[in-house]
Design a protein around this motif. Structure first.
Motif, PDB file in Angstrom:
ATOM      1  N   PRO A  14       1.042  -1.227   0.063  1.00  0.00           N
ATOM      2  CA  PRO A  14       0.062   0.067   0.006  1.00  0.00           C
ATOM      3  C   PRO A  14       1.016   1.162   0.120  1.00  0.00           C
ATOM      4  O   PRO A  14       1.937   1.344   0.722  1.00  0.00           O
ATOM      5  N   PHE A  15       0.402   2.531  -0.523  1.00  0.00           N
ATOM      6  CA  PHE A  15       0.988   3.569  -0.679  1.00  0.00           C
ATOM      7  C   PHE A  15       0.097   4.642  -0.435  1.00  0.00           C
ATOM      8  O   PHE A  15      -1.247   4.445  -0.427  1.00  0.00           O
ATOM      9  N   VAL A  16       0.676   5.781   0.268  1.00  0.00           N
ATOM     10  CA  VAL A  16       0.036   6.863   0.814  1.00  0.00           C
ATOM     11  C   VAL A  16      -0.738   7.510  -0.495  1.00  0.00           C
ATOM     12  O   VAL A  16       0.173   7.707  -1.375  1.00  0.00           O
ATOM     13  N   PHE A  27      -0.517  -1.460   5.585  1.00  0.00           N
ATOM     14  CA  PHE A  27       0.152  -2.766   5.233  1.00  0.00           C
ATOM     15  C   PHE A  27       0.175  -3.554   6.605  1.00  0.00           C
ATOM     16  O   PHE A  27       0.010  -4.944   6.381  1.00  0.00           O
ATOM     17  N   GLN A  28       0.103  -2.952   7.888  1.00  0.00           N
ATOM     18  CA  GLN A  28       0.085  -3.829   9.018  1.00  0.00           C
ATOM     19  C   GLN A  28      -1.319  -4.383   8.893  1.00  0.00           C
ATOM     20  O   GLN A  28      -1.437  -5.579   9.351  1.00  0.00           O
ATOM     21  N   LYS A  64      11.848  -5.355   6.912  1.00  0.00           N
ATOM     22  CA  LYS A  64      11.955  -5.532   8.333  1.00  0.00           C
ATOM     23  C   LYS A  64      10.844  -5.354   9.163  1.00  0.00           C
ATOM     24  O   LYS A  64      10.557  -6.130  10.171  1.00  0.00           O
ATOM     25  N   PHE A  65      10.072  -4.233   8.481  1.00  0.00           N
ATOM     26  CA  PHE A  65       8.661  -4.258   9.220  1.00  0.00           C
ATOM     27  C   PHE A  65       7.844  -5.441   9.348  1.00  0.00           C
ATOM     28  O   PHE A  65       7.330  -5.905   9.869  1.00  0.00           O
ATOM     29  N   THR A  66       7.903  -6.081   8.082  1.00  0.00           N
ATOM     30  CA  THR A  66       7.010  -7.262   7.876  1.00  0.00           C
ATOM     31  C   THR A  66       7.766  -8.279   8.763  1.00  0.00           C
ATOM     32  O   THR A  66       6.706  -8.889   9.550  1.00  0.00           O
ATOM     33  N   CYS A 265      -6.477  -0.826   1.263  1.00  0.00           N
ATOM     34  CA  CYS A 265      -5.366   0.175   0.688  1.00  0.00           C
ATOM     35  C   CYS A 265      -5.966   1.398   0.030  1.00  0.00           C
ATOM     36  O   CYS A 265      -7.062   0.946  -0.685  1.00  0.00           O
ATOM     37  N   SER A 266      -5.171   2.397  -0.221  1.00  0.00           N
ATOM     38  CA  SER A 266      -5.412   3.458  -1.362  1.00  0.00           C
ATOM     39  C   SER A 266      -5.481   2.934  -2.538  1.00  0.00           C
ATOM     40  O   SER A 266      -4.604   1.938  -2.968  1.00  0.00           O
TER      41      SER A 266
END
Length: 297
Positions: A14-16, A27-28, A64-66, A265-266
């Motif tokens: 997802p993007f803003v 994404f979370q 890393k976030f994932t 997501c957008s």
């Protein structure tokens, strides 16, 4: 070793809207959706995740976030393939340091490679890390095709443990499965061939469709793994339309549109990707009732 069996989702990023920055909050939520709906592995920063328009820093941060959010509940496979071997090594090492369980490495594209260069490319990357590698063969995007002999030869490297097969060539798939060891995993990379590849002995799928129908793709895979191909064929028939129509325009344009319509997501892409045409949207909107029901369930 087998990194995973079953349904791996080639997850969208997802993007803003307007800024095009990675939308980590969305994404979370999307990761939680997959944890709750049977997905067996997350494939992050791949083609469907629009990694080709990310900086290295963005790509590694997303990995890393994932890893941090999944927290060992299912494997995280990080896309790190690029057509410059030194660059691919650097990305692979950074993905390993970020905690990825395995890497998905794309066959070199555009500049391509001859036989010896291809073997040296994969071996150099495999030698540079201590986590397993799944090769990704998709000649429709890379413009070159690996031979069965090359896959077999590379499968002998201890860190090269599998192949995402998006060739659409069942004779190639059959030959790879016949000539590689049982612990070398072949994963379907084409949703329209998930059933056929698992019938031949594939260990799972790396799926676009799983972005929107994770339960169904998981069930199809699990039925195969349990030896019940007949019931899996019924699910495959039910998925035939959406497997086809998610490629009504180039991936990941259609699937991201449906993830957006599901509320996750957008509708935002990074150029050169752009939202689907009105004609494509009409085709995709035909699945919204089914997706809304599954989302509630």
């Amino acid at each position: 070793m087998t990194v995973f069996t079953g349904s791996g989702v080639a997850i969208v990023t997802p993007f803003v809207e307007n800024t095009h920055e990675i939308d980590y909050r969305s994404f979370q939520t999307l990761l939680d959706f997959h944890l709750d709906h049977g997905t067996d592995a997350i494939i992050v920063a791949g083609t469907t995740g629009e990694s080709s328009t990310m900086t290295d820093e963005e790509q590694v941060d997303l990995i890393k976030f994932t890893v941090d959010h999944i927290d060992g509940r299912i494997p995280v496979i990080a896309g790190a393939g690029i057509n410059d071997t030194r660059h691919a090594i650097r990305l692979s090492q950074q993905a390993e340091n970020a905690g990825a369980d395995a890497l998905l490495i794309l066959t070199p594209y555009y500049n391509k490679a001859n036989h010896e260069g291809l073997l040296r490319h994969y071996r150099a990357i495999a030698d540079s890390v201590d986590i397993p590698i799944i090769m990704y063969e998709v000649p429709g995007r890379t413009g070159m095709a690996m031979t069965v002999d090359e896959v077999v030869e590379l499968s002998e490297h201890p860190n090269i443990v599998g192949l995402k097969d998006a060739t659409g060539n069942m004779e190639f798939t059959r030959a790879v499965l016949e000539r590689t060891d049982d612990d070398f995993a072949v994963y379907s990379g084409n949703d329209d061939l998930n059933h056929e590849i698992m019938t031949l002995g594939g260990k799972g799928v790396i799926s676009v469709t799983a972005n929107v129908l994770p339960d169904e793709v998981h069930e199809l895979c699990q039925l195969h793994l349990d030896g019940n191909g007949q019931d899996a064929a019924v699910i495959d028939q039910q998925l035939e339309g959406i497997n086809r129509d998610l490629f009504v325009e180039v991936n990941p344009i259609p699937v991201k549109y449906l993830v957006h319509k599901m509320g996750y997501c957008s509708l935002d892409y990074r150029l050169p990707l752009y939202e689907p045409s009105d004609e494509a949207k009409k085709v995709l909107d035909g699945y919204l009732t089914t997706l809304a029901k599954n989302n509630r369930d």
